[in-house]
Design a protein around this motif. Structure first.
Motif, mmCIF file in Angstrom:
data_model
loop_
_atom_site.group_PDB
_atom_site.id
_atom_site.type_symbol
_atom_site.label_atom_id
_atom_site.label_comp_id
_atom_site.label_asym_id
_atom_site.label_seq_id
_atom_site.Cartn_x
_atom_site.Cartn_y
_atom_site.Cartn_z
ATOM 1 N N VAL A 61 91.655 1.379 23.969
ATOM 2 C CA VAL A 61 91.218 1.002 22.626
ATOM 3 C C VAL A 61 91.318 -0.517 22.512
ATOM 4 C CG1 VAL A 61 91.633 1.265 20.153
ATOM 5 C CG2 VAL A 61 92.026 3.199 21.685
ATOM 6 N N GLU A 62 90.175 -1.153 22.191
ATOM 7 C CA GLU A 62 90.157 -2.619 22.168
ATOM 8 C C GLU A 62 91.051 -3.184 21.076
ATOM 9 O OE1 GLU A 62 86.941 -6.149 21.428
ATOM 10 O OE2 GLU A 62 86.307 -4.394 22.576
ATOM 11 N N ARG A 63 90.915 -2.679 19.868
ATOM 12 C CA ARG A 63 91.748 -3.136 18.760
ATOM 13 C C ARG A 63 92.611 -1.959 18.325
ATOM 14 N NH1 ARG A 63 88.451 -5.505 14.218
ATOM 15 N NH2 ARG A 63 90.492 -6.254 13.595
ATOM 16 N N LYS A 64 93.891 -2.162 18.283
ATOM 17 C CA LYS A 64 94.835 -1.081 17.988
ATOM 18 C C LYS A 64 95.083 -0.953 16.484
ATOM 19 C CE LYS A 64 95.959 -0.666 22.451
ATOM 20 N NZ LYS A 64 94.933 -0.375 23.341
ATOM 21 N N ASN A 65 94.010 -0.764 15.714
ATOM 22 C CA ASN A 65 94.191 -0.535 14.286
ATOM 23 C C ASN A 65 94.033 0.952 13.999
ATOM 24 O OD1 ASN A 65 91.391 0.104 13.850
ATOM 25 N ND2 ASN A 65 90.922 -2.066 13.821
ATOM 26 N N TRP A 111 91.955 2.832 12.264
ATOM 27 C CA TRP A 111 90.645 3.456 12.427
ATOM 28 C C TRP A 111 90.298 3.644 13.898
ATOM 29 C CZ3 TRP A 111 87.590 6.092 9.331
ATOM 30 C CH2 TRP A 111 87.731 5.952 7.959
ATOM 31 N N GLN A 112 90.460 2.618 14.695
ATOM 32 C CA GLN A 112 90.047 2.724 16.092
ATOM 33 C C GLN A 112 90.959 3.644 16.895
ATOM 34 O OE1 GLN A 112 89.234 -1.167 17.670
ATOM 35 N NE2 GLN A 112 87.397 -1.357 16.421
ATOM 36 N N TRP A 138 89.674 7.104 18.683
ATOM 37 C CA TRP A 138 89.971 7.391 20.083
ATOM 38 C C TRP A 138 90.653 8.745 20.219
ATOM 39 C CZ3 TRP A 138 93.773 8.557 23.501
ATOM 40 C CH2 TRP A 138 93.514 8.304 24.850
#
Length: 98
Positions: free
Chosen positions: A43-47, A49-50, A54
């Motif tokens: 996961v590119e951004r660990k927020n 939503w993302q 995932w």
């Protein structure tokens, strides 16, 4: 490379088995493993939503529930994780620098 990744996943599942009993509900146990995999995954951004996407969730609500309102013993999980790190990385002459 594939065997290396499979080894990491097996180790993560084994570690999760050690902390799973701290989660009072089976949904929280399952979601906690998925959350750990997402944190360690691509996961590119660990927020919220993302990570939720995932994990296959349609919204971050269940992730937020896990982290904020689910019943689990955070101190016991911390202790298990600490013990795991000591087992894996510990040495009698080691020094931890943070």
């Amino acid at each position: 490379m594939k065997t290396l990744v499979q080894g990491w996943e097996r180790e993560l599942v084994a570690l999760h088995e050690r902390i799973a009993c701290q989660f009072s509900r089976s949904e929280s146990r399952q979601r906690s493993l998925a959350y750990l995999k997402a944190l360690l995954g691509g996961v590119e951004r660990k927020n919220g939503w993302q990570l939720a996407e995932w994990m296959g969730e349609s919204t971050p609500d269940n992730v937020q529930y896990l982290l904020d309102r689910a019943r689990w013993d955070v101190h016991a999980v911390r202790d298990v994780l600490r013990q795991y790190v000591v087992e894996q990385l510990g040495a009698t002459d080691a020094v931890l620098i943070v």
